[in-house]
Design a protein around this motif. Structure first.
Motif, PDB file in Angstrom:
ATOM      1  N   UNK A  71       0.831  -1.196   0.000  1.00 59.21           N
ATOM      2  CA  UNK A  71       0.000   0.000   0.000  1.00 59.21           C
ATOM      3  C   UNK A  71       0.871   1.254   0.000  1.00 59.21           C
ATOM      4  N   UNK A  72       1.839   1.287   0.877  1.00 57.69           N
ATOM      5  CA  UNK A  72       2.714   2.448   0.986  1.00 57.69           C
ATOM      6  C   UNK A  72       3.573   2.613  -0.273  1.00 57.69           C
ATOM      7  N   UNK A  73       4.052   1.517  -0.830  1.00 63.42           N
ATOM      8  CA  UNK A  73       4.898   1.574  -2.027  1.00 63.42           C
ATOM      9  C   UNK A  73       4.110   2.057  -3.240  1.00 63.42           C
ATOM     10  N   UNK A  74       2.839   1.693  -3.312  1.00 62.92           N
ATOM     11  CA  UNK A  74       2.022   2.057  -4.467  1.00 62.92           C
ATOM     12  C   UNK A  74       1.609   3.521  -4.487  1.00 62.92           C
ATOM     13  N   UNK A  75       1.680   4.174  -3.370  1.00 69.88           N
ATOM     14  CA  UNK A  75       1.180   5.541  -3.351  1.00 69.88           C
ATOM     15  C   UNK A  75       2.256   6.603  -3.213  1.00 69.88           C
ATOM     16  N   UNK A  76       3.446   6.210  -2.851  1.00 68.05           N
ATOM     17  CA  UNK A  76       4.458   7.230  -2.590  1.00 68.05           C
ATOM     18  C   UNK A  76       5.663   7.095  -3.477  1.00 68.05           C
ATOM     19  N   UNK A  77       6.646   7.887  -3.157  1.00 67.36           N
ATOM     20  CA  UNK A  77       7.874   7.856  -3.943  1.00 67.36           C
ATOM     21  C   UNK A  77       8.961   7.049  -3.235  1.00 67.36           C
ATOM     22  N   UNK A  78       8.671   6.569  -2.022  1.00 62.61           N
ATOM     23  CA  UNK A  78       9.658   5.779  -1.282  1.00 62.61           C
ATOM     24  C   UNK A  78       9.807   4.394  -1.908  1.00 62.61           C
ATOM     25  N   UNK A  79      11.009   3.852  -1.820  1.00 63.55           N
ATOM     26  CA  UNK A  79      11.266   2.525  -2.367  1.00 63.55           C
ATOM     27  C   UNK A  79      10.736   1.451  -1.418  1.00 63.55           C
ATOM     28  N   UNK A  80      10.492   0.284  -1.973  1.00 66.59           N
ATOM     29  CA  UNK A  80      10.078  -0.857  -1.162  1.00 66.59           C
ATOM     30  C   UNK A  80      11.139  -1.129  -0.101  1.00 66.59           C
ATOM     31  N   UNK A  81      12.387  -1.017  -0.492  1.00 60.63           N
ATOM     32  CA  UNK A  81      13.481  -1.264   0.439  1.00 60.63           C
ATOM     33  C   UNK A  81      13.395  -0.319   1.641  1.00 60.63           C
ATOM     34  N   UNK A  82      13.195   0.965   1.390  1.00 62.28           N
ATOM     35  CA  UNK A  82      13.094   1.939   2.471  1.00 62.28           C
ATOM     36  C   UNK A  82      11.895   1.691   3.371  1.00 62.28           C
ATOM     37  N   UNK A  83      10.767   1.382   2.753  1.00 55.48           N
ATOM     38  CA  UNK A  83       9.544   1.128   3.518  1.00 55.48           C
ATOM     39  C   UNK A  83       9.700  -0.137   4.361  1.00 55.48           C
ATOM     40  N   UNK A  84      10.199  -1.201   3.745  1.00 53.92           N
ATOM     41  CA  UNK A  84      10.371  -2.473   4.463  1.00 53.92           C
ATOM     42  C   UNK A  84      11.347  -2.316   5.625  1.00 53.92           C
ATOM     43  N   UNK A  85      12.421  -1.573   5.399  1.00 50.64           N
ATOM     44  CA  UNK A  85      13.412  -1.365   6.459  1.00 50.64           C
ATOM     45  C   UNK A  85      12.845  -0.546   7.615  1.00 50.64           C
ATOM     46  N   UNK A  86      11.869   0.314   7.322  1.00 52.70           N
ATOM     47  CA  UNK A  86      11.227   1.093   8.381  1.00 52.70           C
ATOM     48  C   UNK A  86      10.584   0.157   9.408  1.00 52.70           C
ATOM     49  N   UNK A  87      10.017  -0.948   8.935  1.00 54.18           N
ATOM     50  CA  UNK A  87       9.361  -1.906   9.827  1.00 54.18           C
ATOM     51  C   UNK A  87      10.321  -2.957  10.376  1.00 54.18           C
ATOM     52  N   UNK A  88      11.335  -3.316   9.596  1.00 54.81           N
ATOM     53  CA  UNK A  88      12.187  -4.435   9.993  1.00 54.81           C
ATOM     54  C   UNK A  88      13.548  -4.012  10.519  1.00 54.81           C
ATOM     55  N   UNK A  89      13.938  -2.752  10.327  1.00 55.94           N
ATOM     56  CA  UNK A  89      15.284  -2.281  10.627  1.00 55.94           C
ATOM     57  C   UNK A  89      15.826  -2.654  11.988  1.00 55.94           C
ATOM     58  N   UNK A  90      15.077  -2.424  13.017  1.00 53.12           N
ATOM     59  CA  UNK A  90      15.539  -2.713  14.376  1.00 53.12           C
ATOM     60  C   UNK A  90      14.695  -3.802  15.024  1.00 53.12           C
ATOM     61  N   UNK A  91      14.106  -4.647  14.207  1.00 50.54           N
ATOM     62  CA  UNK A  91      13.186  -5.658  14.720  1.00 50.54           C
ATOM     63  C   UNK A  91      13.835  -6.545  15.775  1.00 50.54           C
ATOM     64  N   UNK A  92      15.013  -7.064  15.497  1.00 49.70           N
ATOM     65  CA  UNK A  92      15.665  -7.977  16.452  1.00 49.70           C
ATOM     66  C   UNK A  92      15.939  -7.269  17.773  1.00 49.70           C
ATOM     67  N   UNK A  93      16.447  -6.042  17.702  1.00 50.23           N
ATOM     68  CA  UNK A  93      16.733  -5.279  18.920  1.00 50.23           C
ATOM     69  C   UNK A  93      15.447  -4.959  19.669  1.00 50.23           C
ATOM     70  N   UNK A  94      14.446  -4.455  18.938  1.00 50.17           N
ATOM     71  CA  UNK A  94      13.180  -4.103  19.585  1.00 50.17           C
ATOM     72  C   UNK A  94      12.503  -5.315  20.206  1.00 50.17           C
ATOM     73  N   UNK A  95      12.490  -6.428  19.495  1.00 53.00           N
ATOM     74  CA  UNK A  95      11.853  -7.627  20.029  1.00 53.00           C
ATOM     75  C   UNK A  95      12.599  -8.131  21.264  1.00 53.00           C
ATOM     76  N   UNK A  96      13.927  -8.060  21.250  1.00 51.45           N
ATOM     77  CA  UNK A  96      14.662  -8.578  22.409  1.00 51.45           C
ATOM     78  C   UNK A  96      14.537  -7.644  23.610  1.00 51.45           C
ATOM     79  N   UNK A  97      14.422  -6.340  23.379  1.00 53.05           N
ATOM     80  CA  UNK A  97      14.342  -5.388  24.488  1.00 53.05           C
ATOM     81  C   UNK A  97      12.911  -5.087  24.941  1.00 53.05           C
TER      82      UNK A  97
END
Length: 149
Positions: A27-53
């Motif tokens: 949804x976000x990729x289809x409407x904006x100018x951000x890349x899939x990579x940037x959008x996906x990293x927004x959700x997954x970037x610190x996932x391991x750290x956030x989940x562990x803490x």
């Protein structure tokens, strides 16, 4: 056997998280100018750290914040992202909100893996890193960037 089970759990948990995130990233990729990579990293970037803490709270906040803002911006006309996310996160069949106090499937899955792997800190960190990497890979492989006309 432990190794196979470990990777099966990584696969199962990352597939589950992908089922939550993929529609939102699309949804976000289809409407904006951000890349899939940037959008996906927004959700997954610190996932391991956030989940562990912090457990799954920040992830749930990111998802709920996005779907709530979509619904608000559309003045309630575009509520499917919220309904879809809620159904997956809670494991609901119906689109009705759950009763207050209902445990989420997301939290239950997380706690199950945490109790299984967190006795050994290194194994727990590795599990979360593997989930994060596999989830990012799934999103990058399966969501297309908006085509430039």
């Amino acid at each position: 056997m432990m190794r196979q089970e470990f990777f099966r759990d990584v696969q199962e948990f990352s597939d589950y998280l992908d089922s939550i995130l993929r529609p939102l990233v699309k949804l976000e990729a289809n409407e904006g100018s951000a890349s899939v990579s940037g959008i996906a990293r927004k959700y997954t970037g610190d996932l391991a750290t956030n989940f562990s803490e912090n457990g799954v709270q920040k992830f749930m906040y990111q998802v709920s914040s996005f779907v709530e803002s979509r619904e608000r911006k559309s003045k309630g006309k575009e509520s499917w992202p919220k309904i879809n996310s809620r159904k997956i996160i809670y494991g609901l069949e119906s689109s009705n909100p759950p009763e207050p106090g209902t445990k989420t499937v997301l939290e239950q899955k997380f706690l199950s893996y945490q109790s299984k792997y967190s006795e050994d800190k290194q194994t727990w960190k590795r599990f979360l890193r593997e989930v994060e990497m596999r989830l990012l890979s799934l999103l990058l492989l399966n969501v297309r960037n908006k085509s430039q006309a």
